[in-house]
Scaffold this motif. Structure first.
Motif, PDB file in Angstrom:
ATOM      1  N   ASN A 131       0.823  -1.203  -0.036  1.00 54.57           N
ATOM      2  CA  ASN A 131       0.020  -0.027  -0.024  1.00 54.57           C
ATOM      3  C   ASN A 131       0.686   1.530   0.001  1.00 54.57           C
ATOM      4  N   ILE A 132       2.101   1.114   0.559  1.00 58.14           N
ATOM      5  CA  ILE A 132       3.110   2.369   0.410  1.00 58.14           C
ATOM      6  C   ILE A 132       3.501   2.499  -0.899  1.00 58.14           C
ATOM      7  N   ILE A 133       3.871   1.443  -1.811  1.00 57.80           N
ATOM      8  CA  ILE A 133       4.380   1.550  -3.075  1.00 57.80           C
ATOM      9  C   ILE A 133       3.392   2.198  -3.838  1.00 57.80           C
ATOM     10  N   THR A 134       4.235   3.200  -4.794  1.00 58.59           N
ATOM     11  CA  THR A 134       3.334   3.906  -5.692  1.00 58.59           C
ATOM     12  C   THR A 134       2.658   3.174  -6.764  1.00 58.59           C
ATOM     13  N   ALA A 135       1.398   3.414  -7.193  1.00 60.37           N
ATOM     14  CA  ALA A 135       0.656   2.558  -8.033  1.00 60.37           C
ATOM     15  C   ALA A 135       1.380   2.597  -9.344  1.00 60.37           C
ATOM     16  N   SER A 136       2.000   3.538  -9.779  1.00 60.11           N
ATOM     17  CA  SER A 136       2.637   3.654 -11.029  1.00 60.11           C
ATOM     18  C   SER A 136       3.931   2.705 -10.988  1.00 60.11           C
ATOM     19  N   SER A 137       4.510   2.657  -9.850  1.00 59.81           N
ATOM     20  CA  SER A 137       5.492   1.530  -9.916  1.00 59.81           C
ATOM     21  C   SER A 137       5.167   0.045 -10.039  1.00 59.81           C
ATOM     22  N   GLN A 183      -4.850  -4.176  -7.981  1.00 56.92           N
ATOM     23  CA  GLN A 183      -5.496  -3.736  -6.829  1.00 56.92           C
ATOM     24  C   GLN A 183      -5.877  -4.297  -5.341  1.00 56.92           C
ATOM     25  N   PHE A 184      -5.924  -5.512  -5.627  1.00 56.46           N
ATOM     26  CA  PHE A 184      -5.951  -6.549  -4.435  1.00 56.46           C
ATOM     27  C   PHE A 184      -4.778  -6.397  -3.746  1.00 56.46           C
ATOM     28  N   TRP A 185      -3.752  -6.570  -4.131  1.00 55.51           N
ATOM     29  CA  TRP A 185      -2.467  -6.633  -3.527  1.00 55.51           C
ATOM     30  C   TRP A 185      -2.046  -5.636  -2.844  1.00 55.51           C
ATOM     31  N   MET A 186      -2.364  -4.489  -3.568  1.00 56.09           N
ATOM     32  CA  MET A 186      -2.114  -2.864  -2.841  1.00 56.09           C
ATOM     33  C   MET A 186      -2.864  -2.687  -1.663  1.00 56.09           C
ATOM     34  N   TRP A 187      -4.073  -3.156  -1.740  1.00 54.81           N
ATOM     35  CA  TRP A 187      -5.170  -2.529  -0.655  1.00 54.81           C
ATOM     36  C   TRP A 187      -5.711  -3.840   0.322  1.00 54.81           C
ATOM     37  N   TYR A 188      -5.224  -5.124   0.134  1.00 57.77           N
ATOM     38  CA  TYR A 188      -5.687  -5.839   1.193  1.00 57.77           C
ATOM     39  C   TYR A 188      -4.986  -5.684   2.554  1.00 57.77           C
TER      40      TYR A 188
END
Length: 323
Positions: A131-137, A183-188
């Motif tokens: 969740n800390i890593i930027t979505a663009s990366s 999206q799932f990996w970023m926000w779970y």
């Protein structure tokens, strides 16, 4: 003699004034101006801006319907903007269902008094890190991993799992699955932290009483945790729906060509379509504003629906009959 008193209430208004100024300038005014633009013809044609004229619901009609040149009739809800809303809803469902299930499982696991997992802090940090890593990366990373010459694609081809001609970038299902997974990996992890906070807010005496009565961890979860987590579920559903319907960063960077989600607009979300209207060579601010209002209404409907489905129903009181 009247004593002089100091009125401290005015200082409170001074401290909250910056918030209201920022809200009025950067949120309320743009919102009202968007409503205004949705009812006017405000677009560029042949490099010149057309005069702003009131056009009623023409912008909304152009978003919701199109003419059928064969029959001469009107086709509803089969336009590119409406398909972008459908794409956005599919991408949100694909990522939210596994997200809430895994987050709930992990939250129950970390708060289980019987299991008492060691090193919980380290596990929570590792699960929250995406969740800390930027979505663009993340979008660029997965684009290179699953590209036609990416390491995962080559590995799966060598193992015979996919054919030599298969391309993740040209497959609609693969594109939806990969974006949903990102999206799932970023926000779970974020959802897990919220659910853990909700579970820790439940009175421990309820669990102690259940343990005394011989209730298992499964029975405690479904009889105590789940009913008392309804407000947290409502918050998670509403905030996830609002964020999911405004999905932009990952779909706009993963597998796009000239700003359009590939293949065949399958990953073209509604916010990408709004940007396409507003920042193309011939921008149309009226249609962009109309699509923004439709997205706003759609978000409100979904939020109210979730609120109705998750609220506690109060039992109807029966009035005594006097004879």
């Amino acid at each position: 003699m009247k004593r002089k008193t100091v009125e401290y209430g005015k200082y409170g208004y001074i401290f909250i004034a910056p918030f209201f100024l920022v809200f009025l300038i950067f949120q309320l005014y743009p919102l009202l101006y968007t409503f205004y633009l949705s009812f006017v013809n405000y677009r560029m044609s042949q490099g010149k801006w057309c005069e702003q004229t009131f056009c009623g619901f023409d912008n909304f009609m152009a978003i919701l319907s199109k003419k059928d040149f064969k029959s001469g009739g009107t086709i509803w809800f089969d336009t590119l903007p409406m398909n972008s809303i459908k794409n956005t809803a599919i991408l949100w469902i694909v990522n939210f269902i596994p997200q809430i299930l895994l987050a709930l499982l992990l939250a129950a696991w970390f708060t289980d008094t019987v299991v008492k997992l060691k090193g919980q802090g380290a596990f929570k940090v590792m699960m929250f890190l995406p969740n800390i890593i930027t979505a663009s990366s993340i979008a660029i990373l997965f684009y290179n991993l699953f590209g036609n010459s990416g390491p995962i694609t080559i590995l799966l081809r060598n193992l015979g799992i996919i054919s030599e001609n298969f391309s993740f970038l040209e497959s609609k299902g693969a594109t939806i699955g990969i974006i949903g997974f990102m999206q799932f990996w970023m926000w779970y992890g974020n959802t897990m932290i919220v659910l853990i906070a909700g579970i820790l807010g439940i009175n421990p005496s309820l669990y102690e009483a259940a343990m005394v009565d011989g209730a298992s961890s499964k029975q405690q979860f479904f009889s105590i945790t789940m009913p008392l987590l309804k407000p947290i579920f409502e918050f998670t559903l509403v905030t996830s729906a609002i964020g999911g319907l405004q999905m932009f960063d990952i779909p706009s960077l993963y597998n796009v060509a000239q700003g359009i989600g590939q293949p065949n607009r399958v990953s073209h979300t509604v916010t990408m379509n709004i940007k396409e209207f507003a920042f193309s060579q011939n921008p149309d601010y009226g249609k962009a504003a109309a699509l923004s209002i439709i997205l706003f209404i759609f978000t409100v409907i979904i939020s109210v629906t979730f609120f109705i489905l998750t609220r506690d129903k109060e039992p109807k009181q029966r009035h005594a009959v006097v004879r």
